[in-house]
Enzyme design. Structure first.
Site, PDB file in Angstrom:
ATOM      1  N   SER A 177      36.061  25.968 -13.231  1.00 26.77           N
ATOM      2  CA  SER A 177      36.843  25.170 -12.977  1.00 26.77           C
ATOM      3  C   SER A 177      37.445  24.179 -14.191  1.00 26.77           C
ATOM      4  O   SER A 177      38.124  24.808 -14.860  1.00 26.77           O
ATOM      5  CB  SER A 177      35.923  23.934 -12.099  1.00 26.77           C
ATOM      6  OG  SER A 177      36.739  22.833 -11.565  1.00 26.77           O
ATOM      7  N   ASP A 329      44.110  22.043 -12.043  1.00 27.68           N
ATOM      8  CA  ASP A 329      43.036  22.556 -13.106  1.00 27.68           C
ATOM      9  C   ASP A 329      43.128  24.211 -13.110  1.00 27.68           C
ATOM     10  O   ASP A 329      43.659  24.652 -12.438  1.00 27.68           O
ATOM     11  CB  ASP A 329      41.690  21.808 -12.797  1.00 27.68           C
ATOM     12  CG  ASP A 329      41.084  22.467 -11.582  1.00 27.68           C
ATOM     13  OD1 ASP A 329      41.969  23.229 -10.632  1.00 27.68           O
ATOM     14  OD2 ASP A 329      39.904  22.238 -11.497  1.00 27.68           O
TER      15      ASP A 329
END
Length: 614
Positions: A177, A329
């Site tokens: 992530s 992201d």
């Protein structure tokens, strides 16, 4: 080939290192396992080299614990050896443990569509992501699974979509992530397309922690045999068709600067926006190249929650006279944004935090559903416990209901969707920049969040408003809600000890005041009890987790006011998070500035006290 003499010598050396305090007890125990157990035999040369070279700090970091499954899977720093590192062994254990669990399940407990067994696998732009994805595929095939493989950088929500579209038994996404470049991870998905939930999570973790043998077949061999199917184009096409359904009629007059932050978003966001009719979208050049080092992002941490990410992009947006900045992201499941404060040409810009984005998008989605005649009292919005209560007030003002008694992690939102009935699901949001609309997947989706943001920005532009101005309108209607977040890093074995000490102290001796406001209740989600100001305990109906919430009363009052502090050890990173909530009633637009100032000052005091606690 390592000899018994070498292993005996290494064992003596780690005993001496532990007695001298160079490594922790946990590291000593885990290194001993890797030295003596057959399942770690291939790692012996590297381990012996570390011991012989006295690399005690590296060994302690890599072995002080066994890397756990958190809210988003198994995540951590990459290192070639170690029980507390991401490497072939820990990734392999994760895939093998998942396979072992599914294989031992009675057929009656698996959805009929999951026969024969299958697994979807995808990966992001991080270092070794492709390698780990191929490793997971080789393990799943060796255990009898058909693998559907996304053969290029793709977004986490596309993996969730693929699990559902291909009727898979499970899914694996290789990504860490928004973590630093040093990290990687696997996120494990169930047949629903959501991340694993009870009772499967603890049972899979138990299997993972007890893996002895990791079965593999060569990836190229599995591909040639047809046991790995490349489905990239198919999933791209079908995902786009499902996502673009949330493009509603309205203005498309908005200029957008988009940054994938060196991640996978460039493969998902621009195609979706183009399909929805947004043709004035500029991809921010310095962040456009997929690169696991995230070289042009401040601090090399590609997290749209961090305002510093937007500093350079804002200057570019001003020069290009853009209306909106969007960023996702590295695995494109989170979205952040910035826009001008006003519609004036020389207006300053400001970022929009996760709580504010959630409130704006909740209002926008419910407003659209209402205008289309699709909003009923059965519709519901889901938010987490640490997400602003402004969302609840907005939802209820539309006559819909808000489900908010769930913990951090989008997997809980996905699970509640299926529990409450996905047909009436309107929107899901969490403060950490996660958003979802619709039923096409069961995880937050940065690409579709960007689509909603573009529609909202264009609609507001047509009204002569910016998002910041619309947010002010919502604050006037529903009360001034401001939030803040403190991240306290607690690395390594010492950090974990300090984290446990902090949580125990708060449980045993909660503070009487925070930020000048009296603590009138403590919600302990560890033992599911609420302690009032008199010390009495009341049971709570909520999922269990290691979180505390301190409810605060305004001066002269004795009941919770909406002002609160939540304390939660992160499930994916070595840190403790303090969530600060400030609320103040507003009776008119002229009072908003005064209310904002009062809440800002209140949160500043709460923040000081929270830092003292940490």
């Amino acid at each position: 080939m390592s000899t018994p003499t070498q292993i005996q010598s290494a064992t003596q050396r780690i005993q001496k290192a532990q007695s001298e305090g160079l490594i922790s007890q946990g590291a000593f125990e885990n290194i001993t396992c890797w030295l003596t157990q057959d399942r770690y035999r291939s790692y012996l040369p590297a381990l012996l080299e570390h011991i012989e070279s006295n690399k005690w700090q590296a060994l302690d970091d890599a072995f002080w614990t066994v890397i756990p499954f958190g809210t988003g899977g198994r995540r951590g720093r990459m290192y070639d050896i170690g029980s507390n590192a991401i490497n072939d062994r820990t990734i392999g254990e994760s895939a093998q443990g998942l396979a072992d669990y599914i294989l031992q399940m009675p057929a009656s407990k698996m959805p009929a569509s999951n026969t024969p067994l299958s697994c979807a696998i995808a990966y992001d732009t991080r270092h070794k992501s492709r390698h780990f994805a191929e490793l997971c595929a080789s393990i799943m095939v060796a255990n009898g699974f058909q693998v559907y493989f996304l053969d290029d950088y793709r977004a986490t929500p596309q993996l969730s979509f693929a699990v559902r579209a291909k009727n898979c038994s499970c899914g694996i996404m290789v990504t860490a992530s928004h973590n630093p470049p040093s990290d990687n991870a696997v996120k494990v998905y169930w047949s629903t397309g959501g991340q694993i939930l009870p009772p499967h999570d603890s049972a899979i973790i138990d299997r993972v922690m007890n893996v002895q043998q990791i079965k593999t077949v060569p990836f190229a061999e599995a591909l040639q045999a047809g046991n790995v199917s490349i489905v990239t184009q198919e999933i791209d096409r079908d995902y786009l068709a499902a996502a673009v359904k949330y493009s509603w009629p309205g203005s498309r007059d908005v200029r957008v600067i988009y940054s994938p932050l060196h991640g996978v978003g460039g493969f998902a966001v621009p195609p979706l926006l183009k399909a929805a009719g947004f043709n004035d979208v500029i991809v921010y050049g310095p962040h456009a190249t997929p690169d696991g080092d995230f070289p042009n992002v401040p601090g090399h941490v590609s997290n749209p929650e961090n305002t510093v990410v937007f500093t350079a992009i804002i200057e570019d947006a001003k020069a290009k006279r853009a209306d909106l900045i969007l960023a996702t992201d590295p695995d494109c499941d989170r979205m952040g944004g910035a826009c001008p404060l006003t519609t004036q040409a020389d207006s300053p810009w400001a970022t929009i935090n996760g709580n504010q984005l959630g409130a704006l998008l909740t209002d926008f989605v419910l407003g659209k559903l209402q205008s289309l005649g699709q909003l009923t009292s059965k519709k519901y919005v889901i938010k987490t416990l640490v997400t602003t209560d402004l969302i609840r007030r907005i939802t209820e003002s539309y006559g819909a209901r808000c489900e908010g008694n769930i913990h951090v992690g989008f997997k809980w939102i996905a699970g509640l969707m299926d529990e409450c009935g996905p047909g009436e699901f309107a929107f899901g949001t969490e403060e950490s920049h996660g958003y979802l609309i619709g039923q096409y997947c069961r995880d937050k989706d940065g690409a579709v969040a960007c689509l909603l943001m573009c529609q909202l920005a264009a609609d507001l532009k047509a009204q002569g408003l910016t998002m910041h101005q619309r947010l002010d309108q919502l604050q006037v209607l529903h009360g001034c809600h401001l939030e803040d977040l403190i991240n306290v890093q607690m690395e390594g074995s010492e950090g974990m000890a300090n984290m446990k000490k902090l949580m125990k102290s708060l449980r045993d001796n909660p503070p009487a005041e925070m930020g000048g406001l009296k603590v009138v209740a403590v919600r302990d989600y560890g033992n599911l009890s609420r302690r009032n100001a008199q010390g009495g305990l009341e049971p709570m109906d909520a999922p269990k987790s290691n979180m505390l919430i301190l409810d605060l009363a305004l001066p002269g009052q004795s009941t919770p006011s909406g002002n609160a502090i939540a304390v939660r050890p992160s499930g994916t990173e070595p840190k403790v998070k303090f969530y600060l909530f400030g609320v103040e009633p507003v009776t008119g637009a002229t009072e908003l500035a005064t209310a904002k100032q009062a809440v800002t000052e209140r949160i500043a005091k709460m923040k000081l006290d929270a830092k003292r606690l940490a």
